[in-house]
Design a protein around this motif. Structure first.
Motif, PDB file in Angstrom:
ATOM      1  N   ILE A   1       4.205   0.894   7.190  1.00 29.97           N
ATOM      2  CA  ILE A   1       4.046   0.151   5.938  1.00 29.97           C
ATOM      3  C   ILE A   1       5.246  -0.775   5.720  1.00 29.97           C
ATOM      4  CG2 ILE A   1       4.042   0.380   3.412  1.00 29.97           C
ATOM      5  CD1 ILE A   1       2.341   2.942   3.833  1.00 29.97           C
ATOM      6  N   SER A   2       6.448  -0.264   5.944  1.00 28.77           N
ATOM      7  CA  SER A   2       7.654  -1.086   5.773  1.00 28.77           C
ATOM      8  C   SER A   2       7.635  -2.287   6.699  1.00 28.77           C
ATOM      9  CB  SER A   2       8.908  -0.254   6.052  1.00 28.77           C
ATOM     10  OG  SER A   2       9.059   0.748   5.096  1.00 28.77           O
TER      11      SER A   2
ATOM     12  N   SER B   1       4.703  15.939   7.762  1.00 28.74           N
ATOM     13  CA  SER B   1       5.946  15.215   7.524  1.00 28.74           C
ATOM     14  C   SER B   1       6.125  14.082   8.534  1.00 28.74           C
ATOM     15  CB  SER B   1       7.117  16.195   7.605  1.00 28.74           C
ATOM     16  OG  SER B   1       8.336  15.528   7.512  1.00 28.74           O
ATOM     17  N   LYS B   2       5.813  14.357   9.799  1.00 23.25           N
ATOM     18  CA  LYS B   2       5.978  13.353  10.853  1.00 23.25           C
ATOM     19  C   LYS B   2       5.000  12.196  10.667  1.00 23.25           C
ATOM     20  CE  LYS B   2       7.663  11.683  14.649  1.00 23.25           C
ATOM     21  NZ  LYS B   2       9.001  11.087  14.635  1.00 23.25           N
ATOM     22  N   ILE B   3       3.742  12.482  10.355  1.00 23.14           N
ATOM     23  CA  ILE B   3       2.761  11.398  10.199  1.00 23.14           C
ATOM     24  C   ILE B   3       3.077  10.572   8.950  1.00 23.14           C
ATOM     25  CG2 ILE B   3       0.947  12.694   8.982  1.00 23.14           C
ATOM     26  CD1 ILE B   3       0.440  10.043  11.747  1.00 23.14           C
ATOM     27  N   GLU B   4       3.591  11.216   7.905  1.00 20.71           N
ATOM     28  CA  GLU B   4       4.007  10.475   6.707  1.00 20.71           C
ATOM     29  C   GLU B   4       5.181   9.547   7.030  1.00 20.71           C
ATOM     30  OE1 GLU B   4       4.708  13.179   3.464  1.00 20.71           O
ATOM     31  OE2 GLU B   4       2.594  13.780   3.393  1.00 20.71           O
ATOM     32  N   GLU B   5       6.121  10.046   7.825  1.00 15.95           N
ATOM     33  CA  GLU B   5       7.269   9.226   8.237  1.00 15.95           C
ATOM     34  C   GLU B   5       6.800   8.013   9.045  1.00 15.95           C
ATOM     35  OE1 GLU B   5      10.766   9.536  11.575  1.00 15.95           O
ATOM     36  OE2 GLU B   5      10.147  11.394  10.589  1.00 15.95           O
ATOM     37  N   LEU B   6       5.895   8.232   9.991  1.00 14.84           N
ATOM     38  CA  LEU B   6       5.383   7.138  10.814  1.00 14.84           C
ATOM     39  C   LEU B   6       4.586   6.137   9.981  1.00 14.84           C
ATOM     40  CD1 LEU B   6       4.330   9.180  13.968  1.00 14.84           C
ATOM     41  CD2 LEU B   6       6.256   7.583  13.784  1.00 14.84           C
ATOM     42  N   ALA B   7       3.790   6.638   9.054  1.00 16.24           N
ATOM     43  CA  ALA B   7       3.008   5.750   8.180  1.00 16.24           C
ATOM     44  C   ALA B   7       3.955   4.926   7.298  1.00 16.24           C
ATOM     45  CB  ALA B   7       2.030   6.554   7.328  1.00 16.24           C
ATOM     46  N   GLY B   8       4.989   5.568   6.779  1.00 16.78           N
ATOM     47  CA  GLY B   8       5.967   4.856   5.953  1.00 16.78           C
ATOM     48  C   GLY B   8       6.662   3.747   6.713  1.00 16.78           C
ATOM     49  N   THR B   9       7.013   4.021   7.969  1.00 18.70           N
ATOM     50  CA  THR B   9       7.640   3.009   8.814  1.00 18.70           C
ATOM     51  C   THR B   9       6.683   1.849   9.070  1.00 18.70           C
ATOM     52  OG1 THR B   9       9.056   4.652   9.873  1.00 18.70           O
ATOM     53  CG2 THR B   9       8.736   2.590  11.059  1.00 18.70           C
TER      54      THR B   9
ATOM     55  N   CYS C   1       0.851  -1.187   0.000  1.00 16.12           N
ATOM     56  CA  CYS C   1       0.000   0.000   0.000  1.00 16.12           C
ATOM     57  C   CYS C   1       0.887   1.238   0.000  1.00 16.12           C
ATOM     58  CB  CYS C   1      -0.958  -0.002   1.191  1.00 16.12           C
ATOM     59  SG  CYS C   1      -0.155   0.151   2.785  1.00 16.12           S
ATOM     60  N   GLU C   2       0.274   2.376  -0.204  1.00 17.58           N
ATOM     61  CA  GLU C   2       0.989   3.651  -0.259  1.00 17.58           C
ATOM     62  C   GLU C   2       0.673   4.477   0.987  1.00 17.58           C
ATOM     63  OE1 GLU C   2       3.133   4.522  -2.703  1.00 17.58           O
ATOM     64  OE2 GLU C   2       2.784   2.574  -3.644  1.00 17.58           O
ATOM     65  N   ILE C   3       1.550   5.413   1.297  1.00 14.49           N
ATOM     66  CA  ILE C   3       1.364   6.264   2.474  1.00 14.49           C
ATOM     67  C   ILE C   3       0.016   6.984   2.432  1.00 14.49           C
ATOM     68  CG2 ILE C   3       2.207   8.357   3.620  1.00 14.49           C
ATOM     69  CD1 ILE C   3       5.055   7.354   3.063  1.00 14.49           C
ATOM     70  N   ASN C   4      -0.345   7.534   1.258  1.00 16.91           N
ATOM     71  CA  ASN C   4      -1.611   8.277   1.187  1.00 16.91           C
ATOM     72  C   ASN C   4      -2.821   7.390   1.453  1.00 16.91           C
ATOM     73  OD1 ASN C   4      -1.147   7.050  -1.341  1.00 16.91           O
ATOM     74  ND2 ASN C   4      -2.515   8.479  -2.367  1.00 16.91           N
ATOM     75  N   GLU C   5      -2.733   6.115   1.120  1.00 17.73           N
ATOM     76  CA  GLU C   5      -3.837   5.192   1.401  1.00 17.73           C
ATOM     77  C   GLU C   5      -4.004   4.991   2.906  1.00 17.73           C
ATOM     78  OE1 GLU C   5      -3.952   2.174  -2.348  1.00 17.73           O
ATOM     79  OE2 GLU C   5      -2.189   2.034  -1.062  1.00 17.73           O
ATOM     80  N   VAL C   6      -2.882   4.915   3.605  1.00 15.52           N
ATOM     81  CA  VAL C   6      -2.932   4.769   5.059  1.00 15.52           C
ATOM     82  C   VAL C   6      -3.461   6.059   5.689  1.00 15.52           C
ATOM     83  CG1 VAL C   6      -1.543   4.457   7.147  1.00 15.52           C
ATOM     84  CG2 VAL C   6      -1.094   3.054   5.136  1.00 15.52           C
ATOM     85  N   LEU C   7      -2.925   7.190   5.247  1.00 13.11           N
ATOM     86  CA  LEU C   7      -3.327   8.467   5.831  1.00 13.11           C
ATOM     87  C   LEU C   7      -4.804   8.779   5.575  1.00 13.11           C
ATOM     88  CD1 LEU C   7      -0.196  10.689   5.158  1.00 13.11           C
ATOM     89  CD2 LEU C   7      -0.784   9.374   7.198  1.00 13.11           C
ATOM     90  N   ASP C   8      -5.333   8.316   4.455  1.00 12.85           N
ATOM     91  CA  ASP C   8      -6.756   8.525   4.154  1.00 12.85           C
ATOM     92  C   ASP C   8      -7.660   7.821   5.165  1.00 12.85           C
ATOM     93  OD1 ASP C   8      -6.200  10.100   1.977  1.00 12.85           O
ATOM     94  OD2 ASP C   8      -6.591   8.537   0.486  1.00 12.85           O
ATOM     95  N   MET C   9      -7.135   6.795   5.825  1.00 12.98           N
ATOM     96  CA  MET C   9      -7.935   6.035   6.790  1.00 12.98           C
ATOM     97  C   MET C   9      -7.850   6.611   8.202  1.00 12.98           C
ATOM     98  SD  MET C   9      -7.347   2.075   5.652  1.00 12.98           S
ATOM     99  CE  MET C   9      -5.577   2.112   5.858  1.00 12.98           C
ATOM    100  N   ILE C  10      -6.926   7.571   8.410  1.00 11.31           N
ATOM    101  CA  ILE C  10      -6.713   8.121   9.752  1.00 11.31           C
ATOM    102  C   ILE C  10      -7.461   9.434   9.885  1.00 11.31           C
ATOM    103  CG2 ILE C  10      -4.994   8.987  11.383  1.00 11.31           C
ATOM    104  CD1 ILE C  10      -2.930   7.234   9.979  1.00 11.31           C
ATOM    105  N   LYS C  11      -8.348   9.501  10.869  1.00 13.80           N
ATOM    106  CA  LYS C  11      -9.045  10.754  11.155  1.00 13.80           C
ATOM    107  C   LYS C  11      -8.040  11.752  11.705  1.00 13.80           C
ATOM    108  CE  LYS C  11     -13.710   9.076  12.072  1.00 13.80           C
ATOM    109  NZ  LYS C  11     -13.618   7.790  11.419  1.00 13.80           N
ATOM    110  N   ASP C  12      -8.263  13.034  11.395  1.00 14.61           N
ATOM    111  CA  ASP C  12      -7.306  14.079  11.755  1.00 14.61           C
ATOM    112  C   ASP C  12      -6.995  14.114  13.252  1.00 14.61           C
ATOM    113  OD1 ASP C  12      -5.701  16.306  10.672  1.00 14.61           O
ATOM    114  OD2 ASP C  12      -6.903  17.480  12.097  1.00 14.61           O
TER     115      ASP C  12
END
Length: 64
Positions: A46-47, A36-44, A5-16
């Motif tokens: 996902i990995s 930037s921080k939430i993208e970094e955490l989502a990327g981690t 999956c992609e970072i934006n797919e994960v972030l789309d599921m997280i309420k603000d």
């Protein structure tokens, strides 16, 4: 290699309002830094998930 999956797919599921909970004790006021921080955490996350999935698949199936 491509992940499952992609970072934006994960972030789309997280309420603000959950972003601050995920980031931790120090809420970040700067929107760019917060993003930037939430993208970094989502990327981690996902990995980590990709590695777990791949480990399971590699044990279960033999590639030739």
């Amino acid at each position: 290699s491509m992940g499952y999956c992609e970072i934006n797919e994960v972030l789309d599921m997280i309420k603000d309002d959950m972003i601050d909970v995920i980031i931790g004790n120090d809420p970040i006021k700067d929107n760019e830094l917060r993003q930037s921080k939430i993208e970094e955490l989502a990327g981690t996350a996902i990995s980590d998930a990709d590695a777990e999935i791949n480990g399971y698949i590699n044990k279960r199936y033999k590639y030739t």
